[in-house]
Scaffold this motif. Structure first.
Motif, PDB file in Angstrom:
ATOM      1  N   VAL A 126       0.834  -1.200   0.000  1.00  0.00           N
ATOM      2  CA  VAL A 126       0.000   0.000   0.000  1.00  0.00           C
ATOM      3  C   VAL A 126       0.870   1.252   0.000  1.00  0.00           C
ATOM      4  O   VAL A 126       0.591   2.219  -0.726  1.00  0.00           O
ATOM      5  N   ALA A 127       1.937   1.231   0.782  1.00  0.00           N
ATOM      6  CA  ALA A 127       2.847   2.375   0.825  1.00  0.00           C
ATOM      7  C   ALA A 127       3.531   2.594  -0.525  1.00  0.00           C
ATOM      8  O   ALA A 127       3.902   3.716  -0.857  1.00  0.00           O
ATOM      9  N   PHE A 128       3.699   1.550  -1.303  1.00  0.00           N
ATOM     10  CA  PHE A 128       4.281   1.675  -2.637  1.00  0.00           C
ATOM     11  C   PHE A 128       3.250   2.156  -3.652  1.00  0.00           C
ATOM     12  O   PHE A 128       3.580   2.908  -4.577  1.00  0.00           O
ATOM     13  N   LEU A 129       1.996   1.749  -3.502  1.00  0.00           N
ATOM     14  CA  LEU A 129       0.960   2.079  -4.481  1.00  0.00           C
ATOM     15  C   LEU A 129       0.389   3.487  -4.311  1.00  0.00           C
ATOM     16  O   LEU A 129      -0.036   4.096  -5.293  1.00  0.00           O
ATOM     17  N   VAL A 130       0.367   3.998  -3.096  1.00  0.00           N
ATOM     18  CA  VAL A 130      -0.196   5.331  -2.861  1.00  0.00           C
ATOM     19  C   VAL A 130       0.561   6.409  -3.639  1.00  0.00           C
ATOM     20  O   VAL A 130      -0.069   7.235  -4.307  1.00  0.00           O
ATOM     21  N   PRO A 131       1.902   6.435  -3.628  1.00  0.00           N
ATOM     22  CA  PRO A 131       2.581   7.449  -4.451  1.00  0.00           C
ATOM     23  C   PRO A 131       2.331   7.273  -5.951  1.00  0.00           C
ATOM     24  O   PRO A 131       2.270   8.268  -6.683  1.00  0.00           O
ATOM     25  N   ILE A 132       2.167   6.046  -6.402  1.00  0.00           N
ATOM     26  CA  ILE A 132       1.880   5.817  -7.818  1.00  0.00           C
ATOM     27  C   ILE A 132       0.559   6.467  -8.193  1.00  0.00           C
ATOM     28  O   ILE A 132       0.447   7.169  -9.209  1.00  0.00           O
ATOM     29  N   VAL A 133      -0.461   6.266  -7.376  1.00  0.00           N
ATOM     30  CA  VAL A 133      -1.772   6.853  -7.651  1.00  0.00           C
ATOM     31  C   VAL A 133      -1.703   8.374  -7.547  1.00  0.00           C
ATOM     32  O   VAL A 133      -2.263   9.092  -8.390  1.00  0.00           O
ATOM     33  N   MET A 134      -1.013   8.893  -6.547  1.00  0.00           N
ATOM     34  CA  MET A 134      -0.915  10.345  -6.378  1.00  0.00           C
ATOM     35  C   MET A 134      -0.187  11.005  -7.549  1.00  0.00           C
ATOM     36  O   MET A 134      -0.609  12.062  -8.024  1.00  0.00           O
ATOM     37  N   ILE A 135       0.881  10.388  -8.012  1.00  0.00           N
ATOM     38  CA  ILE A 135       1.612  10.941  -9.156  1.00  0.00           C
ATOM     39  C   ILE A 135       0.740  10.906 -10.406  1.00  0.00           C
ATOM     40  O   ILE A 135       0.724  11.856 -11.197  1.00  0.00           O
ATOM     41  N   GLN A 136      -0.004   9.833 -10.590  1.00  0.00           N
ATOM     42  CA  GLN A 136      -0.899   9.744 -11.744  1.00  0.00           C
ATOM     43  C   GLN A 136      -1.989  10.813 -11.668  1.00  0.00           C
ATOM     44  O   GLN A 136      -2.320  11.447 -12.678  1.00  0.00           O
ATOM     45  N   LEU A 137      -2.550  11.025 -10.481  1.00  0.00           N
ATOM     46  CA  LEU A 137      -3.584  12.046 -10.325  1.00  0.00           C
ATOM     47  C   LEU A 137      -3.036  13.454 -10.527  1.00  0.00           C
ATOM     48  O   LEU A 137      -3.764  14.362 -10.936  1.00  0.00           O
ATOM     49  N   ALA A 138      -1.750  13.640 -10.254  1.00  0.00           N
ATOM     50  CA  ALA A 138      -1.150  14.961 -10.425  1.00  0.00           C
ATOM     51  C   ALA A 138      -0.719  15.218 -11.865  1.00  0.00           C
ATOM     52  O   ALA A 138      -0.842  16.337 -12.359  1.00  0.00           O
ATOM     53  N   THR A 139      -0.222  14.206 -12.549  1.00  0.00           N
ATOM     54  CA  THR A 139       0.351  14.443 -13.870  1.00  0.00           C
ATOM     55  C   THR A 139      -0.643  14.329 -15.016  1.00  0.00           C
ATOM     56  O   THR A 139      -0.493  15.023 -16.019  1.00  0.00           O
ATOM     57  N   ALA A 140      -1.650  13.497 -14.915  1.00  0.00           N
ATOM     58  CA  ALA A 140      -2.583  13.315 -16.031  1.00  0.00           C
ATOM     59  C   ALA A 140      -3.352  14.600 -16.361  1.00  0.00           C
ATOM     60  O   ALA A 140      -3.401  14.998 -17.530  1.00  0.00           O
ATOM     61  N   PRO A 141      -3.945  15.295 -15.388  1.00  0.00           N
ATOM     62  CA  PRO A 141      -4.640  16.536 -15.752  1.00  0.00           C
ATOM     63  C   PRO A 141      -3.695  17.627 -16.251  1.00  0.00           C
ATOM     64  O   PRO A 141      -4.037  18.381 -17.156  1.00  0.00           O
ATOM     65  N   LEU A 142      -2.509  17.709 -15.667  1.00  0.00           N
ATOM     66  CA  LEU A 142      -1.563  18.742 -16.101  1.00  0.00           C
ATOM     67  C   LEU A 142      -1.089  18.505 -17.526  1.00  0.00           C
ATOM     68  O   LEU A 142      -1.017  19.441 -18.330  1.00  0.00           O
ATOM     69  N   SER A 143      -0.772  17.276 -17.852  1.00  0.00           N
ATOM     70  CA  SER A 143      -0.309  16.996 -19.209  1.00  0.00           C
ATOM     71  C   SER A 143      -1.438  17.188 -20.219  1.00  0.00           C
ATOM     72  O   SER A 143      -1.223  17.710 -21.317  1.00  0.00           O
ATOM     73  N   ALA A 144      -2.654  16.802 -19.864  1.00  0.00           N
ATOM     74  CA  ALA A 144      -3.785  17.014 -20.760  1.00  0.00           C
ATOM     75  C   ALA A 144      -4.043  18.501 -20.969  1.00  0.00           C
ATOM     76  O   ALA A 144      -4.339  18.942 -22.085  1.00  0.00           O
ATOM     77  N   HIS A 145      -3.900  19.287 -19.920  1.00  0.00           N
ATOM     78  CA  HIS A 145      -4.085  20.727 -20.042  1.00  0.00           C
ATOM     79  C   HIS A 145      -3.037  21.335 -20.973  1.00  0.00           C
ATOM     80  O   HIS A 145      -3.362  22.165 -21.831  1.00  0.00           O
ATOM     81  N   MET A 146      -1.793  20.918 -20.831  1.00  0.00           N
ATOM     82  CA  MET A 146      -0.733  21.476 -21.673  1.00  0.00           C
ATOM     83  C   MET A 146      -0.898  21.058 -23.129  1.00  0.00           C
ATOM     84  O   MET A 146      -0.681  21.865 -24.039  1.00  0.00           O
ATOM     85  N   VAL A 147      -1.294  19.825 -23.369  1.00  0.00           N
ATOM     86  CA  VAL A 147      -1.518  19.370 -24.742  1.00  0.00           C
ATOM     87  C   VAL A 147      -2.695  20.114 -25.363  1.00  0.00           C
ATOM     88  O   VAL A 147      -2.629  20.552 -26.523  1.00  0.00           O
ATOM     89  N   ALA A 148      -3.764  20.303 -24.610  1.00  0.00           N
ATOM     90  CA  ALA A 148      -4.936  21.009 -25.130  1.00  0.00           C
ATOM     91  C   ALA A 148      -4.618  22.466 -25.415  1.00  0.00           C
ATOM     92  O   ALA A 148      -5.038  23.015 -26.441  1.00  0.00           O
ATOM     93  N   ARG A 149      -3.866  23.090 -24.545  1.00  0.00           N
ATOM     94  CA  ARG A 149      -3.508  24.497 -24.775  1.00  0.00           C
ATOM     95  C   ARG A 149      -2.629  24.645 -26.014  1.00  0.00           C
ATOM     96  O   ARG A 149      -2.813  25.561 -26.810  1.00  0.00           O
TER      97      ARG A 149
END
Length: 118
Positions: free
Chosen positions: A65-88
């Motif tokens: 669980v301690a290994f998976l939580v950062p994976i999910v947090m990084i995914q939640l942080a990077t997916a919207p940001l990258s989509a925003h930059m690509v759309a812009r």
């Protein structure tokens, strides 16, 4: 109880894999940038979260669980940001059909050069 948790983990993996598959199909089938970005971010992130929950349920260990939580947090942080930059960038390149936009908040910002702070 172990069989129930294993069954729940199996169902979560299958649903997560199905969501990731629909995200990949959406990237291939959709015709414009906003719909492709929607397909690339939303079902893929939810699919990854479901698969991570399934892994945590199947292995039942706190280090997992301690290994998976950062994976999910990084995914939640990077997916919207990258989509925003690509759309812009797609908007600035003119590859988005501006007639299909309901609200165009970048209409004034798109006319200023990027170096001017716009």
């Amino acid at each position: 109880m172990n069989e129930i948790l294993d069954t729940v983990a199996l169902v979560l993996v299958l649903i997560g894999a199905l969501l990731c598959l629909t995200a990949a199909i959406g990237l291939l089938r959709f015709h414009d940038v906003p719909t492709r970005l929607h397909a690339a971010t939303k079902p893929q992130v939810l699919g990854l979260i479901l698969i991570c929950i399934a892994i945590a349920l199947a292995l039942r260990a706190w280090p997992v669980v301690a290994f998976l939580v950062p994976i999910v947090m990084i995914q939640l942080a990077t997916a919207p940001l990258s989509a925003h930059m690509v759309a812009r960038q797609a908007y600035r390149n003119g590859t988005i059909d501006e007639r299909s936009l309901y609200v165009d908040e970048l209409a004034d910002a798109g006319r200023t050069p990027p170096a001017a702070g716009g």
